[in-house]
Design an enzyme around this catalytic site. Structure first.
Site, PDB file in Angstrom:
ATOM      1  N   THR A   1     -30.088 103.907   6.807  1.00  0.00           N
ATOM      2  CA  THR A   1     -29.577 104.632   7.979  1.00  0.00           C
ATOM      3  C   THR A   1     -30.213 106.027   7.974  1.00  0.00           C
ATOM      4  O   THR A   1     -31.339 106.193   8.404  1.00  0.00           O
ATOM      5  CB  THR A   1     -28.036 104.705   7.978  1.00  0.00           C
ATOM      6  OG1 THR A   1     -27.576 105.168   6.708  1.00  0.00           O
ATOM      7  CG2 THR A   1     -27.435 103.348   8.275  1.00  0.00           C
TER       8      THR A   1
ATOM      9  N   LYS B   1     -28.636 101.369  -0.433  1.00  0.00           N
ATOM     10  CA  LYS B   1     -28.813 102.362   0.618  1.00  0.00           C
ATOM     11  C   LYS B   1     -27.634 103.327   0.547  1.00  0.00           C
ATOM     12  O   LYS B   1     -26.530 102.992   0.147  1.00  0.00           O
ATOM     13  CB  LYS B   1     -28.934 101.723   1.997  1.00  0.00           C
ATOM     14  CG  LYS B   1     -27.715 101.009   2.526  1.00  0.00           C
ATOM     15  CD  LYS B   1     -26.644 101.875   3.139  1.00  0.00           C
ATOM     16  CE  LYS B   1     -27.188 102.824   4.186  1.00  0.00           C
ATOM     17  NZ  LYS B   1     -26.072 103.709   4.706  1.00  0.00           N
TER      18      LYS B   1
ATOM     19  N   THR C   1     -19.310 103.014  -2.685  1.00  0.00           N
ATOM     20  CA  THR C   1     -19.834 104.180  -1.952  1.00  0.00           C
ATOM     21  C   THR C   1     -21.151 103.988  -1.248  1.00  0.00           C
ATOM     22  O   THR C   1     -21.831 104.950  -0.987  1.00  0.00           O
ATOM     23  CB  THR C   1     -19.954 105.422  -2.870  1.00  0.00           C
ATOM     24  OG1 THR C   1     -21.021 105.220  -3.788  1.00  0.00           O
ATOM     25  CG2 THR C   1     -18.697 105.694  -3.616  1.00  0.00           C
TER      26      THR C   1
ATOM     27  N   GLU D   1     -28.316 113.496   1.801  1.00  0.00           N
ATOM     28  CA  GLU D   1     -28.660 114.175   3.048  1.00  0.00           C
ATOM     29  C   GLU D   1     -28.906 115.666   2.807  1.00  0.00           C
ATOM     30  O   GLU D   1     -28.021 116.392   2.346  1.00  0.00           O
ATOM     31  CB  GLU D   1     -27.551 113.971   4.081  1.00  0.00           C
ATOM     32  CG  GLU D   1     -27.507 112.548   4.590  1.00  0.00           C
ATOM     33  CD  GLU D   1     -26.365 112.255   5.519  1.00  0.00           C
ATOM     34  OE1 GLU D   1     -26.422 111.217   6.211  1.00  0.00           O
ATOM     35  OE2 GLU D   1     -25.394 113.040   5.558  1.00  0.00           O
TER      36      GLU D   1
ATOM     37  N   ASN E   1     -25.747 115.810  10.004  1.00  0.00           N
ATOM     38  CA  ASN E   1     -24.460 115.243  10.411  1.00  0.00           C
ATOM     39  C   ASN E   1     -23.966 115.785  11.751  1.00  0.00           C
ATOM     40  O   ASN E   1     -23.197 115.117  12.435  1.00  0.00           O
ATOM     41  CB  ASN E   1     -23.446 115.467   9.301  1.00  0.00           C
ATOM     42  CG  ASN E   1     -23.687 114.537   8.139  1.00  0.00           C
ATOM     43  OD1 ASN E   1     -23.345 113.360   8.194  1.00  0.00           O
ATOM     44  ND2 ASN E   1     -24.317 115.029   7.094  1.00  0.00           N
TER      45      ASN E   1
ATOM     46  N   SER F   1     -26.518 111.656  18.127  1.00  0.00           N
ATOM     47  CA  SER F   1     -27.351 111.959  19.290  1.00  0.00           C
ATOM     48  C   SER F   1     -28.665 111.191  19.234  1.00  0.00           C
ATOM     49  O   SER F   1     -29.015 110.596  18.239  1.00  0.00           O
ATOM     50  CB  SER F   1     -27.614 113.451  19.365  1.00  0.00           C
ATOM     51  OG  SER F   1     -28.290 113.892  18.205  1.00  0.00           O
TER      52      SER F   1
END
Length: 409
Positions: free
Chosen positions: A160, A186, A197, A280, A404, A409
């Site tokens: 993702t 992932k 998780t 991230e 995040n 969007s």
């Protein structure tokens, strides 16, 4: 943004296990976003799933189907994974869609619907684009491949917000025979241990009884995927599956079990750490080791309190040797009868804290030099017992916020 070099190993063949992918356009046109894993007859399959009360529809259906197979002495024959949409927070519609996905794949493959386990990852609260998902299943089946290309494509197809696929492989000797273990995972954000998780799919050609496979999965997940955190958020969709095809050596005595368990644990840790390295916005990979605890759970409580501190994580991002933030986080961990005079805290090779305050000989220059590294080790000794635990985490950067804030969007 990720820490350390990107690498995806050439995966050896695990006889009978095949992986296929499709570009179904579930969220983004043109990218691999649908994965099918074919499990051979005679295999055994174990799974662990999220404990989030709002577990996603595919988690509920996968649990149900796995239990149904076990009751009949069978194993699932197919796993199907979609990205771009979590099918979580979707109520009865989500459950219907997960079951319809299983039914369609079962029809195409000629198996029972409850021999298919569904998995999803992506945006929460949106229903699946079922027309596109179902239309992608024949392509994924046509592409089934037991070789390295199948594993590599599947590793890409389950991502993702990840910046790179994550895979690991190990081959070990069991007596005069060898067994192989391959795995992909992932995860990048919404990472907080509470079972698994993330999504992880691990397979071996070893022959392992169902009850032992369950035990091995629980043990190795507890010391790998349950010891990582990026942001303290437990996903609605977490799952980790372990498949033993039974085509290779049997794990049927204590020596073979010990060798296999060690190999599996190492592979699980490698996959778990790969998630943290790809956290991230991450610029730091941080190992938090807590020693001298009364229980392992106490050690984990201290480690996670530090790992989840926004002040500690932002200091890491800034390479700021603000050791007082680490000390404060340790001090508010849920530990009873805490004697802080016994606690020591080390940042790499630099002693930060001893005897309740700043360590003698500490310099800001030495601390800053360690904080500037990409990989940082923090060791906390509680001086209360003999148990220990290690947790792996990241820093918290502006890029994490941007990812995040813009995710939908």
């Amino acid at each position: 943004m990720a820490v350390g070099p990107a690498s995806f190993p050439d995966m050896p063949v695990i006889e009978g296990l095949r992986l296929g992918t499709a570009r179904a356009g579930i969220k983004t046109a043109g990218r691999r976003d649908l994965v099918v894993i074919e499990v051979p007859q005679g295999a055994t399959v174990a799974g662990t799933f999220t404990r989030n009360a709002f577990c996603a529809a595919p988690v509920s259906v996968a649990r149900e189907h796995l239990a149904s197979c076990r009751m009949r002495g069978e194993a699932p024959r197919y796993l199907v994974v979609n990205t771009g949409n979590a099918n979580a927070g979707t109520g009865d519609i989500g459950l219907r869609d997960a079951r319809d996905t299983c039914a369609e794949l079962a029809h195409l493959a000629g198996v029972a619907a409850n021999q298919v386990l569904p998995f999803s990852t992506g945006v929460i609260g949106e229903t699946l684009p079922m027309e596109r998902l179902l239309a992608g299943l024949p392509e994924a089946l046509r592409g089934l491949d037991e070789g390295a290309e199948g594993w590599a494509a599947a590793g890409e197809g389950i991502l993702t917000t990840d910046t790179r696929p994550k895979g690991a492989s190990v081959t070990v000797r069991l007596g005069d025979e060898t067994v192989t273990i391959n795995g992909i995972s992932k995860g990048s954000g919404m990472i907080k241990p509470n079972m698994a998780t993330m999504l992880g799919f691990v397979a071996t050609d070893a022959a392992i009884a169902p009850s032992l496979l369950d035990e091995l999965l629980r043990e190795t997940v507890a010391r790998s995927f349950n010891c990582i955190t990026v942001d303290g958020d437990t996903s609605t969709n977490d799952a980790c599956m372990l498949i033993a095809t039974g085509r290779g050596a049997r794990v049927d005595d204590e020596h073979r079990l010990a060798v296999f368990r060690d190999a599996l644990q190492g592979l699980m840790i490698e996959l778990a750490q790969a998630i943290v390295r790809d956290g991230e916005g991450a610029t730091k990979f941080v190992s938090l080791q807590v020693d001298g605890a009364v229980t392992r759970e106490e050690a984990l409580d201290v480690a996670f309190t530090v790992a989840h501190s926004p002040l500690v994580k932002t200091a890491l991002a800034a390479s700021d040797a603000n050791w007082g933030r680490i000390l404060a986080a340790v001090g508010r961990a849920p530990v009873e009868d805490f004697d802080v005079s016994r606690v020591t805290i080390d940042l790499g090779e630099v002693r930060l804290v001893e005897h309740g305050g700043c360590a003698a000989g500490y310099t800001e220059e030495a601390g800053s030099a360690v904080m500037a590294r990409e990989e940082i080790a923090i060791r906390i000794a509680l001086g209360r017992g003999e148990r220990s635990a290690t947790v792996w985490t990241t820093d918290l950067t502006r890029e994490y916020v941007a990812i995040n804030a813009d995710y939908r969007s």
